[in-house]
Design a protein around this motif. Structure first.
Motif, PDB file in Angstrom:
ATOM      1  N   ASP A  49      -0.424  12.323  -4.936  1.00 13.77           N
ATOM      2  CA  ASP A  49       0.738  12.594  -5.793  1.00 13.77           C
ATOM      3  C   ASP A  49       1.852  11.472  -6.139  1.00 13.77           C
ATOM      4  O   ASP A  49       2.563  11.677  -7.265  1.00 13.77           O
ATOM      5  CB  ASP A  49       1.578  13.754  -5.505  1.00 13.77           C
ATOM      6  N   VAL A  50       1.669  10.446  -5.330  1.00 13.89           N
ATOM      7  CA  VAL A  50       2.674   9.385  -5.473  1.00 13.89           C
ATOM      8  C   VAL A  50       2.307   8.622  -6.747  1.00 13.89           C
ATOM      9  O   VAL A  50       1.155   8.286  -6.620  1.00 13.89           O
ATOM     10  CB  VAL A  50       2.810   8.635  -4.282  1.00 13.89           C
ATOM     11  N   VAL A  51       3.501   8.341  -7.588  1.00 10.41           N
ATOM     12  CA  VAL A  51       2.969   7.412  -8.680  1.00 10.41           C
ATOM     13  C   VAL A  51       3.540   6.120  -8.480  1.00 10.41           C
ATOM     14  O   VAL A  51       2.928   4.911  -8.579  1.00 10.41           O
ATOM     15  CB  VAL A  51       3.732   7.818 -10.000  1.00 10.41           C
TER      16      VAL A  51
ATOM     17  N   THR B 294       0.805  -1.325   0.003  1.00 11.67           N
ATOM     18  CA  THR B 294       0.056  -0.168  -0.066  1.00 11.67           C
ATOM     19  C   THR B 294       0.757   1.222  -0.153  1.00 11.67           C
ATOM     20  O   THR B 294       1.969   1.129   0.508  1.00 11.67           O
ATOM     21  CB  THR B 294      -0.960   0.183   1.020  1.00 11.67           C
ATOM     22  N   CYS B 295       0.299   2.294  -0.737  1.00 11.55           N
ATOM     23  CA  CYS B 295       1.025   3.481  -0.764  1.00 11.55           C
ATOM     24  C   CYS B 295       1.145   4.165   0.581  1.00 11.55           C
ATOM     25  O   CYS B 295       0.348   4.288   1.298  1.00 11.55           O
ATOM     26  CB  CYS B 295       0.206   4.593  -1.668  1.00 11.55           C
ATOM     27  N   SER B 296       2.376   4.448   1.017  1.00 12.04           N
ATOM     28  CA  SER B 296       2.755   4.874   2.372  1.00 12.04           C
ATOM     29  C   SER B 296       2.015   6.390   2.408  1.00 12.04           C
ATOM     30  O   SER B 296       1.993   6.817   3.634  1.00 12.04           O
ATOM     31  CB  SER B 296       4.314   5.107   2.438  1.00 12.04           C
ATOM     32  N   THR B 297       1.767   7.025   1.524  1.00 16.22           N
ATOM     33  CA  THR B 297       1.274   8.461   1.641  1.00 16.22           C
ATOM     34  C   THR B 297      -0.188   8.446   1.882  1.00 16.22           C
ATOM     35  O   THR B 297      -0.728   9.088   2.497  1.00 16.22           O
ATOM     36  CB  THR B 297       1.739   9.116   0.120  1.00 16.22           C
ATOM     37  N   CYS B 298      -0.977   7.461   0.805  1.00 16.74           N
ATOM     38  CA  CYS B 298      -2.366   7.657   0.922  1.00 16.74           C
ATOM     39  C   CYS B 298      -2.942   6.370   1.551  1.00 16.74           C
ATOM     40  O   CYS B 298      -4.302   6.195   1.659  1.00 16.74           O
ATOM     41  CB  CYS B 298      -2.936   7.869  -0.573  1.00 16.74           C
ATOM     42  N   GLY B 299      -2.350   5.138   1.286  1.00 16.10           N
ATOM     43  CA  GLY B 299      -2.877   3.992   1.843  1.00 16.10           C
ATOM     44  C   GLY B 299      -3.523   3.241   0.883  1.00 16.10           C
ATOM     45  O   GLY B 299      -4.074   1.981   1.241  1.00 16.10           O
TER      46      GLY B 299
HETATM   47 ZN   LIG Z   1      -0.747   6.895  -3.069  1.00 14.12          ZN
END
Ligand SMILES: [Zn+2]
Length: 156
Positions: A61-63, A18-23
């Motif tokens: 914003d994370v790709v 999972t994305c560490s920024t948005c989960g």
């Molecule tokens: Zn994300």
């Protein structure tokens, strides 16, 4: 998006899937996709021993993310369809069908022509989604979902 309390969190390392920024859970992408689409400056920081995933969340914003790194839209050479709502952003990166093209085709009542043409290219072995599309996989799902949403909006 709401997240479960910590006591209910899975025991596997969260950063891996999972994305560490948005989960948001991200699909695995091949290293070649990052090598093809990261800017030179971002590519120079790539740890090729890690596994990378694509964050599809529209508001994030994370790709790409790995256990130790994140790459954002500014680190990617092309606009990312899932995150960039401009009409000039491609839905199909290989054959250059933009969001505006899909809207125009829908207005003109020939929306099915675009997925049909992409299918023909896929069958002829011409697709290069791995190195053209930031998500690293076939665009057809995005194209069909966008056309369905446009169709629905035009009937509303
Ligand atoms: Zn994300």
């Amino acid at each position: 998006m709401t997240t479960a309390p910590d006591c209910c969190a899975p025991t596997t390392p969260v950063a891996a899937t999972t994305c560490s920024t948005c989960g948001t859970t991200g699909r695995a992408v091949k290293l070649v996709t990052l090598k093809a689409l990261l800017t030179p400056a971002a590519l120079a920081t790539l740890d090729s021993s890690e596994a990378y995933r694509f964050c599809p969340d529209i508001a994030c914003d994370v790709v790409y993310f790995s256990p130790s790194r994140t790459y954002r839209q500014a680190d990617v050479k092309v606009p990312v369809f899932q995150k960039d709502g401009r009409g000039s952003t491609p839905a199909c990166y290989c054959f250059g069908h933009t969001r505006t093209d899909l809207e125009q085709a829908t207005r003109e009542g020939r929306a099915e022509v675009i997925p049909q043409s992409i299918q023909t290219h896929i069958q002829a072995g011409r697709c290069g989604c791995e190195v053209n599309n930031p998500q690293g996989s076939c665009c057809l799902g995005n194209v069909n979902r966008t056309l369905a949403a446009l169709r629905e909006a035009s009937h509303a």
